[in-house]
Design a protein around this motif. Structure first.
Motif, PDB file in Angstrom:
ATOM      1  N   GLY A  91       0.810  -1.206   0.000  1.00  0.00           N
ATOM      2  CA  GLY A  91       0.000   0.000   0.000  1.00  0.00           C
ATOM      3  C   GLY A  91       0.844   1.256   0.000  1.00  0.00           C
ATOM      4  O   GLY A  91       0.601   2.198  -0.773  1.00  0.00           O
ATOM      5  N   GLU A  92       1.854   1.278   0.873  1.00  0.00           N
ATOM      6  CA  GLU A  92       2.734   2.453   0.950  1.00  0.00           C
ATOM      7  C   GLU A  92       3.523   2.630  -0.341  1.00  0.00           C
ATOM      8  O   GLU A  92       3.651   3.747  -0.857  1.00  0.00           O
ATOM      9  CB  GLU A  92       3.685   2.306   2.134  1.00  0.00           C
ATOM     10  N   SER A  94       2.817   1.483  -3.366  1.00  0.00           N
ATOM     11  CA  SER A  94       1.988   1.742  -4.542  1.00  0.00           C
ATOM     12  C   SER A  94       1.628   3.219  -4.653  1.00  0.00           C
ATOM     13  O   SER A  94       1.288   3.690  -5.747  1.00  0.00           O
ATOM     14  CB  SER A  94       0.713   0.895  -4.485  1.00  0.00           C
ATOM     15  N   HIS A  95       1.694   3.952  -3.545  1.00  0.00           N
ATOM     16  CA  HIS A  95       1.399   5.380  -3.576  1.00  0.00           C
ATOM     17  C   HIS A  95       2.622   6.218  -3.951  1.00  0.00           C
ATOM     18  O   HIS A  95       2.503   7.435  -4.105  1.00  0.00           O
ATOM     19  CB  HIS A  95       0.828   5.837  -2.228  1.00  0.00           C
ATOM     20  N   THR A  97       5.676   6.982  -6.787  1.00  0.00           N
ATOM     21  CA  THR A  97       5.836   6.846  -8.233  1.00  0.00           C
ATOM     22  C   THR A  97       7.063   5.989  -8.510  1.00  0.00           C
ATOM     23  O   THR A  97       7.960   5.881  -7.665  1.00  0.00           O
ATOM     24  CB  THR A  97       6.019   8.217  -8.894  1.00  0.00           C
ATOM     25  N   HIS A 119       7.223  -1.137  -8.351  1.00  0.00           N
ATOM     26  CA  HIS A 119       5.971  -0.371  -8.269  1.00  0.00           C
ATOM     27  C   HIS A 119       4.798  -1.191  -8.813  1.00  0.00           C
ATOM     28  O   HIS A 119       3.717  -1.231  -8.197  1.00  0.00           O
ATOM     29  CB  HIS A 119       6.100   0.941  -9.048  1.00  0.00           C
ATOM     30  N   VAL A 123       1.428  -2.341  -6.708  1.00  0.00           N
ATOM     31  CA  VAL A 123       0.072  -2.027  -7.163  1.00  0.00           C
ATOM     32  C   VAL A 123      -0.754  -3.303  -7.278  1.00  0.00           C
ATOM     33  O   VAL A 123      -1.915  -3.364  -6.832  1.00  0.00           O
ATOM     34  CB  VAL A 123       0.116  -1.275  -8.510  1.00  0.00           C
ATOM     35  N   GLU A 126      -1.615  -4.811  -3.849  1.00  0.00           N
ATOM     36  CA  GLU A 126      -2.663  -4.036  -3.182  1.00  0.00           C
ATOM     37  C   GLU A 126      -4.022  -4.302  -3.826  1.00  0.00           C
ATOM     38  O   GLU A 126      -5.028  -4.477  -3.114  1.00  0.00           O
ATOM     39  CB  GLU A 126      -2.314  -2.541  -3.264  1.00  0.00           C
TER      40      GLU A 126
END
Length: 241
Positions: A91-92, A94-95, A97, A119, A123, A126
């Motif tokens: 989660g962290e 995926s936020h 870039t 990345h 994503v 998540e």
């Protein structure tokens, strides 16, 4: 007394009688016990070191393994720690870039491509797996940039499964011993799966990475101080220390 000589760095070096002595049958239990003691002074393999520091989830171990590809442990460890200081969960991460991930891992080899893959994995973890990667070999190897070695390391270290992860050290050392005879790491993994006792499936990577880095090196292995010299067939060793 039988004597032979090898040429090392332009000078003749006598080969000790112990190195020339006939070999005893290879005893993997004894070999692993001796190697455990021999590698005690050396740094641990990167993923095992990170696990001891608390980075034990499948996602953390997978990200660290991806960073480690074609990268020395001395670079992998601080690079992984720097990334995990910013984000540790899918989660962290995926936020972030891909460029932000890249800025944190640029010390490792092929950092830009790895950043994009990490990345994408975050994503997908998540979106499809509730924010954590499952202990499933098919899922792991379906992720971008993940091959059998990284998948098996994750399954062995983070998931407690009996899996053999064959890197260049495990491949070289086990073939040099004469314990297996395989042309590629993939074939070495298959050979070990059919021969190596299951209690050593995870341990063989933990032990043979430092053993291969510091004793049974790629060139000029330290045969004179090797704890399993009496068993090792020294396949394709033409010069040593």
């Amino acid at each position: 007394m039988r004597t032979e000589r090898v040429v090392e760095a332009g000078a003749e070096t006598p080969v000790s009688p112990e190195i020339l002595a006939p070999k005893v049958p290879f005893d993997i239990d004894e070999a692993m016990a001796r190697i455990e003691e021999a590698v005690r002074p050396f740094p641990k393999a990167a993923l095992f070191e990170l696990a001891e520091e608390g980075y034990t989830t499948p996602f953390e171990q997978l990200v660290a393994c991806m960073i480690s590809i074609r990268t020395r442990d001395e670079v992998t460890l601080p690079t992984a720690r720097r990334l995990f200081a910013a984000a540790r969960t899918p989660g962290e991460m995926s936020h972030m870039t891909p460029d932000e991930i890249d800025a944190l891992i640029r010390t490792c080899t092929f950092h830009q491509g790895k950043a994009a893959q990490i990345h994408a994995i975050a994503v997908r973890a998540e979106a499809e797996y509730g924010g954590s990667l499952p202990c499933d070999a098919d899922v792991l190897t379906s992720l971008p940039g993940v091959g059998p070695k990284c998948a098996n390391l994750v399954l062995g270290i983070a998931c407690g499964q009996a899996r053999i992860a064959v890197d260049i050290h495990v491949h070289r050392v086990t073939n040099r011993w004469g314990y297996v005879d395989a042309p590629t790491p993939e074939r070495t993994m298959e050979a070990l799966e059919s021969k190596l006792p299951r209690q050593f499936w995870v341990e063989i990577n933990r032990l043979l990475v430092p053993f291969g880095k510091h004793i049974c090196t790629g060139t000029l292995p330290r045969c004179s101080s090797c704890p399993v010299l009496d068993m090792c067939c020294q396949v394709e060793v033409t010069a040593h220390r």
